[in-house]
Motif scaffolding. Structure first.
Motif, PDB file in Angstrom:
ATOM      1  N   GLN B 182     -51.873  40.156  -3.233  1.00 44.29           N
ATOM      2  CA  GLN B 182     -52.823  41.065  -2.594  1.00 44.29           C
ATOM      3  C   GLN B 182     -54.251  40.585  -2.838  1.00 44.29           C
ATOM      4  OE1 GLN B 182     -51.872  45.161  -3.606  1.00 44.29           O
ATOM      5  NE2 GLN B 182     -49.711  44.684  -3.731  1.00 44.29           N
ATOM      6  N   GLY B 190     -62.663  36.223   3.056  1.00 47.58           N
ATOM      7  CA  GLY B 190     -64.062  35.879   2.839  1.00 47.58           C
ATOM      8  C   GLY B 190     -64.828  36.949   2.085  1.00 47.58           C
TER       9      GLY B 190
ATOM     10  N   LEU C  94     -50.163  42.736   1.777  1.00 46.97           N
ATOM     11  CA  LEU C  94     -51.005  43.907   2.038  1.00 46.97           C
ATOM     12  C   LEU C  94     -51.388  44.551   0.719  1.00 46.97           C
ATOM     13  CD1 LEU C  94     -49.042  45.566   4.960  1.00 46.97           C
ATOM     14  CD2 LEU C  94     -50.760  43.757   5.021  1.00 46.97           C
ATOM     15  N   VAL C  95     -52.521  45.234   0.689  1.00 42.00           N
ATOM     16  CA  VAL C  95     -52.875  46.020  -0.499  1.00 42.00           C
ATOM     17  C   VAL C  95     -52.093  47.326  -0.390  1.00 42.00           C
ATOM     18  CG1 VAL C  95     -54.718  47.063  -1.826  1.00 42.00           C
ATOM     19  CG2 VAL C  95     -55.121  44.950  -0.592  1.00 42.00           C
ATOM     20  N   LEU C 101     -55.201  51.423   7.938  1.00 43.19           N
ATOM     21  CA  LEU C 101     -56.553  51.206   8.458  1.00 43.19           C
ATOM     22  C   LEU C 101     -57.403  50.406   7.478  1.00 43.19           C
ATOM     23  CD1 LEU C 101     -58.859  51.756  10.458  1.00 43.19           C
ATOM     24  CD2 LEU C 101     -59.274  53.903   9.251  1.00 43.19           C
ATOM     25  N   GLU C 102     -57.363  50.800   6.201  1.00 48.22           N
ATOM     26  CA  GLU C 102     -58.181  50.081   5.218  1.00 48.22           C
ATOM     27  C   GLU C 102     -57.721  48.643   5.068  1.00 48.22           C
ATOM     28  OE1 GLU C 102     -59.449  52.865   1.667  1.00 48.22           O
ATOM     29  OE2 GLU C 102     -57.576  53.509   2.568  1.00 48.22           O
ATOM     30  N   ILE C 106     -60.120  45.363   5.618  1.00 47.40           N
ATOM     31  CA  ILE C 106     -60.347  44.286   4.650  1.00 47.40           C
ATOM     32  C   ILE C 106     -60.786  43.032   5.390  1.00 47.40           C
ATOM     33  CG2 ILE C 106     -59.073  42.673   3.150  1.00 47.40           C
ATOM     34  CD1 ILE C 106     -57.711  45.087   1.950  1.00 47.40           C
ATOM     35  N   GLY C 107     -60.301  42.880   6.619  1.00 47.90           N
ATOM     36  CA  GLY C 107     -60.742  41.755   7.441  1.00 47.90           C
ATOM     37  C   GLY C 107     -62.244  41.758   7.706  1.00 47.90           C
ATOM     38  N   LEU C 109     -64.502  42.689   5.353  1.00 53.88           N
ATOM     39  CA  LEU C 109     -65.257  42.643   4.091  1.00 53.88           C
ATOM     40  C   LEU C 109     -66.253  41.501   4.067  1.00 53.88           C
ATOM     41  CD1 LEU C 109     -62.588  43.493   1.381  1.00 53.88           C
ATOM     42  CD2 LEU C 109     -64.434  44.924   2.242  1.00 53.88           C
ATOM     43  N   GLY C 110     -65.854  40.364   4.662  1.00 50.00           N
ATOM     44  CA  GLY C 110     -66.742  39.212   4.660  1.00 50.00           C
ATOM     45  C   GLY C 110     -68.031  39.466   5.415  1.00 50.00           C
ATOM     46  N   ALA C 117     -69.380  47.984   1.200  1.00 50.36           N
ATOM     47  CA  ALA C 117     -67.967  47.700   0.956  1.00 50.36           C
ATOM     48  C   ALA C 117     -67.499  48.499  -0.246  1.00 50.36           C
ATOM     49  CB  ALA C 117     -67.762  46.207   0.715  1.00 50.36           C
ATOM     50  N   TYR C 122     -67.551  52.120   6.100  1.00 55.01           N
ATOM     51  CA  TYR C 122     -67.225  51.198   7.178  1.00 55.01           C
ATOM     52  C   TYR C 122     -68.029  51.555   8.419  1.00 55.01           C
ATOM     53  CZ  TYR C 122     -63.249  50.523   4.091  1.00 55.01           C
ATOM     54  OH  TYR C 122     -62.466  50.282   3.009  1.00 55.01           O
ATOM     55  N   ARG C 162     -55.128  42.416  10.297  1.00 54.02           N
ATOM     56  CA  ARG C 162     -56.175  42.149   9.302  1.00 54.02           C
ATOM     57  C   ARG C 162     -56.853  40.815   9.584  1.00 54.02           C
ATOM     58  NH1 ARG C 162     -54.031  41.957   3.362  1.00 54.02           N
ATOM     59  NH2 ARG C 162     -52.925  40.155   4.170  1.00 54.02           N
ATOM     60  N   GLN C 166     -61.115  39.750  11.429  1.00 56.15           N
ATOM     61  CA  GLN C 166     -62.178  38.842  10.995  1.00 56.15           C
ATOM     62  C   GLN C 166     -62.875  38.175  12.170  1.00 56.15           C
ATOM     63  OE1 GLN C 166     -59.323  37.398   7.458  1.00 56.15           O
ATOM     64  NE2 GLN C 166     -60.983  35.977   7.827  1.00 56.15           N
TER      65      GLN C 166
END
Ligand code: ATP
Ligand code: MG
Lengths: 266, 277, 253
Positions: B182, B190, C94-95, C101-102, C106-107, C109-110, C117, C122, C162, C166
């Motif tokens: 994970q 990123g 996956l987390v 949705l979260e 995560i995609g 976050l960058g 974050a 969001y 996810r 990005q």
């Protein structure tokens, strides 16, 4: 679905966030109230790191002569107290734990008495138990053994009762069904099931008892604590360092021993 | 191994030839008995070293009766103001120390986890945590009393350090058990280091962390009631003073109050834990 | 077709001294193509992918991604590059304790400010984008369920979602179907290929299933013991070349 996800998300996290905020608010409130009542003198707090460093500087070099002459015998006495205290605990607690187990004793009254004994034992710190026993037996290791025992009964009793309650009736009945006498039923049907937990609990408590015995001497109940107190009283810091070092080593060794032995018995 | 199995095995195994083989067989059959024997010898030795004998114990019990009669009835009244103030102080020390301990354990737990950090970082953190754990809070208390003087500040510092020792270790273990998959997925998107921790690590450990915190508060409360014996604040000081004046009825009252407080706390924390599960 | 998106040049990697897992690998990924790498277990397929995303650093060689040499990047530059490359994992990764949705977010976050974050603030556009993707993936109704409630096929779709969140310019997909049943595998590959084509994203996939590879690939690369031993159109993948990739041919019958 008619609602859009952004809104759904808000409804989803909103209450959670509110709950979290309340939780943090309570904690902060508790912190503020407590800090206001505890009289902390800022100058003392600011001084702490320096004072500590000063203490540690004065501890060096460690007093090696003192280590072999006084600390070693005293540490051995500590280990004896912890071990004997643990053994006494096991002997006394085993029958109590059996009486406190749901699947063996149906009488609720008896179980409650056992539960009360266990809770009372755990609620009093071993140092306070030691105070009592020093008053009764006079200063010395006897009070230490009694204090360690009194404190451990609750811990061992609670865990052992739980282990006994998890033992399965089927295996016991299998032994009863061949017509074995009660002693054999105990030895072949019951004991094998709880033996791993029993040994594991015993080792765990012994490890804790080593740490606890190290301080009992402060109230006169034997062990290294007495030496520590007198070394501090006369400001013999290199000796204090020797004591602390030996406690650290013994505690680490005990922990190492116990983790490895427990792997074997489980 | 019971006697029957032992006989069967004996008849089946080839007759030993070398002396070494004999010794090994001897230990295989009697190893447990030998250990038990050595253990009993040790116990007897330790008993005699500590001067414990049936006589000593029975003398104690006669003395114990006298002592018990002097404990009752408990006297809550004479020193009530001191008792109330110090009980509260114990509670407050436990609250503050738990919060500080948890706050410090969070970063230290992450820094000490070998699956996230290089060993130059984990090594000193782990050493500090095992030092904090190795010593009973009373010992840490004595040192802090020497460093900052008598009073609750010493107790506060002591229990903060002790908390870091315990929760820090548990937290490191929890972090080392997480699934790195994970974490890797979050890194691959990123995300910054902080976000990796926030989304890859914390969701996996936060549920257990609340349990650790509760556990630590229980433990701190117990300890804060005794730290006063070495002068580090809380009810222990009043208790010890009464004990040294032989005011055993006040001692009894205080101990009963401590038991009550601990039982109340156990009940509450059981409830809270159930809510969070 | 125009110039390659990703150019791998003389890439080598060894985890232990003198035991290379990748030997001097060179490979181009062209725009909008689906390139599938096949090869036996331990051939180094995953290692290659992890080098491309800089999750590990290669021992030598270059990986050019739109003019950047990935192994030489550090810190912020490396993270900025990672967010342009989406990654899908064999075991979904996956987390588990976060919502679907979260997991998609995560995609993003960058792209987010660290504080936003951290506080899970969001952007509304991101949530809208996630909603559209979830609808396409057939997961709209699961948006606020925790990821550990989903089946394997659903989880892998979340994994794809996810990566697509990005807005990647390249998709790395490591054995996406090894943990799935045959029917679900095809469905997952189909939706992934469809979404990638729509967005003109080139895809690099590792997989073991030769038939599935034939069905979805534009081009197939065969790897064995850290070397590329085949590179061609799927029609060129004969039984002889398969024998060369996997060694022997008894497993085919
Ligand atoms: N982190 C690591 N440390 C050491 N060796 C590794 C590591 N990861 C992979 N390897 C080794 O590198 C070699 C190639 O592994 P890799 O995972 O790249 O193969 P793969 O082609 O993806 O195989 P599979 O099809 O089974 O996933 C294997 O021999 C593996 O043991
Ligand atoms: Mg792989």
């Amino acid at each position: 679905m008619s609602e859009n996800l952004a809104k759904e998300w808000k409804n989803h996290v909103g209450p959670k966030r509110a709950l979290k905020t309340v939780f943090y608010a309570i904690i902060i409130a508790a912190l503020v109230v407590s800090l206001r009542n505890i009289e902390i003198i800022p100058e003392f707090l600011k001084d702490t790191p320096e004072q500590l460093m000063d203490l540690f500087r004065r501890m060096w070099p460690i007093d090696v002569k003192f280590l072999w002459g006084f600390v070693a015998p005293s540490i051995l006495e500590t280990i004896h107290i912890a071990t004997l205290g643990t053994i006494a605990t096991l002997i006394i607690t085993f029958p109590l734990a059996v009486l406190g187990s749901k699947n063996i004793v149906r009488n609720e009254g008896i179980r409650y008495v056992m539960k009360f004994i266990f809770v009372a034992s755990r609620s009093v710190n071993s140092l306070i138990w030691a105070l009592f026993y020093v008053a009764v037996f006079g200063p010395g290791p006897v009070a230490g053994v009694m204090a360690i025992m009194s404190r451990s009964i609750g811990f061992v009793g609670k865990l052992l009762s739980e282990a006994i309650e998890e033992s399965s009736r089927n295996q016991i009945e299998a032994v009863i069904s061949v017509g074995a006498p009660p002693v054999s039923v105990f030895l072949k049907g019951f004991w094998p099931q709880i033996r791993p937990s029993f040994l594991s609990i015993a080792l765990l408590r012994w490890d804790i008892n080593i740490r606890e015995t190290a301080v009992l001497g402060i109230v006169g109940a034997g062990g290294i604590g007495l030496l520590l107190e007198s070394a501090i009283d006369v400001f013999h810091w290199p000796g204090v360092a020797a004591i602390l070092l030996s406690i650290f080593v013994v505690v680490l060794l005990a922990e190492f021993l116990v983790t490895n032995l427990r792997k074997k018995v489980i | 191994m019971d006697a029957l199995t032992r006989r069967v095995l004996k008849t089946q195994e080839p007759v030993p030839t070398g002396g070494m083989e004999k010794v090994r067989r001897f230990f295989r059959f009697y190893g447990v008995q030998i250990l038990l024997f050595l253990f009993v010898v040790y116990v007897l030795f330790a008993l005699s070293r500590l001067g414990i004998s049936p006589k000593r114990i029975s003398e104690g019990f006669t003395q114990g009766k006298v002592f018990l009669s002097r404990l009752f009835p408990p006297d809550f009244i004479t020193r009530w103001d001191d008792i109330r103030h110090d009980m509260l102080e114990s509670l407050e020390i436990a609250v503050v120390a738990s919060i500080i301990g948890i706050l410090l354990s969070l970063p230290l737990g992450l820094l000490g986890a070998r699956n996230l950090m290089p060993s130059v970082v984990t090594w000193p953190v782990r050493l500090f945590i095992s030092l904090a754990r190795a010593f009973n809070p009373i010992i840490i208390g004595i040192i802090f009393v020497k460093a900052v003087g008598f009073g609750p500040l010493a107790g506060l510092l002591t229990l903060s350090v002790a908390s870091v020792g315990f929760i820090g270790k548990l937290f490191i273990e929890a972090v080392e058990e997480i699934s790195m998959k994970q974490v890797e997925a979050v890194r691959a998107s990123g995300a910054s280091f902080l976000s990796v921790i926030r989304f890859g690590v914390l969701p996996q450990v936060s549920a257990r962390f609340i349990g650790f915190g509760m556990y630590q508060f229980d433990s701190n409360l117990r300890n804060s009631t005794t730290l006063g014996i070495v002068g580090a604040g809380g009810i222990g000081g009043t208790l010890f003073a009464a004990y040294q004046r032989f005011d055993y009825r006040i001692v009894c009252a205080i101990v009963l109050l401590i038991i009550g407080l601990i039982i109340l706390d156990e009940y509450v924390s059981e409830r809270v834990r159930r809510v969070f599960q | 077709m125009s110039e390659a998106i990703l150019q791998i040049r003389n890439l080598s990697k060894s985890y232990f001294h003198k035991q290379p897992v990748l030997h001097d690998v060179s490979l181009d990924v062209k725009p909008e193509e689906i390139l599938i790498i096949i090869g036996p277990s331990g051939a180094g397929k995953s290692t290659l992918m992890r080098c491309i995303n800089h999750l590990i650093t290669p021992s030598s060689g270059h990986i050019y991604f739109k003019g950047l040499d990935i192994p030489s990047l550090h810190g912020n530059q490396m993270r900025a590059c990672r967010r342009r490359i989406g990654m899908v994992f064999q075991e979904f990764n996956l987390v588990e304790r976060l919502t679907v949705l979260e997991n998609l977010l995560i995609g993003r976050l960058g792209y987010m400010k660290p504080l936003d974050a951290f506080l899970q603030r969001y952007a509304a556009e991101d949530i809208d984008a996630a909603e559209a993707l979830l609808t396409r993936l057939g997961l709209r109704e699961f948006a606020l369920k925790r990821a550990d409630n989903l089946s394997g096929g659903q989880r892998q779709r979340v994994g794809i979602g996810r990566a697509l969140m990005q807005n990647p310019e390249l998709l790395l997909v490591d054995e996406p179907t090894s943990s799935l049943d045959p029917k679900t595998s095809v469905e997952v590959m189909e939706i992934m290929a469809e979404l990638a084509r729509e967005r003109h994203i080139p895809v690099l996939v590792n997989m073991h299933d030769v038939n599935l590879a034939r069905r979805f690939a534009d081009r197939i690369v065969g790897m064995r013991e850290g070397r590329i031993v085949f590179d061609g159109k799927k029609e060129e993948l004969t039984n002889d070349t398969l024998a060369k990739i996997y060694g022997g041919d008894s497993w085919m019958h």
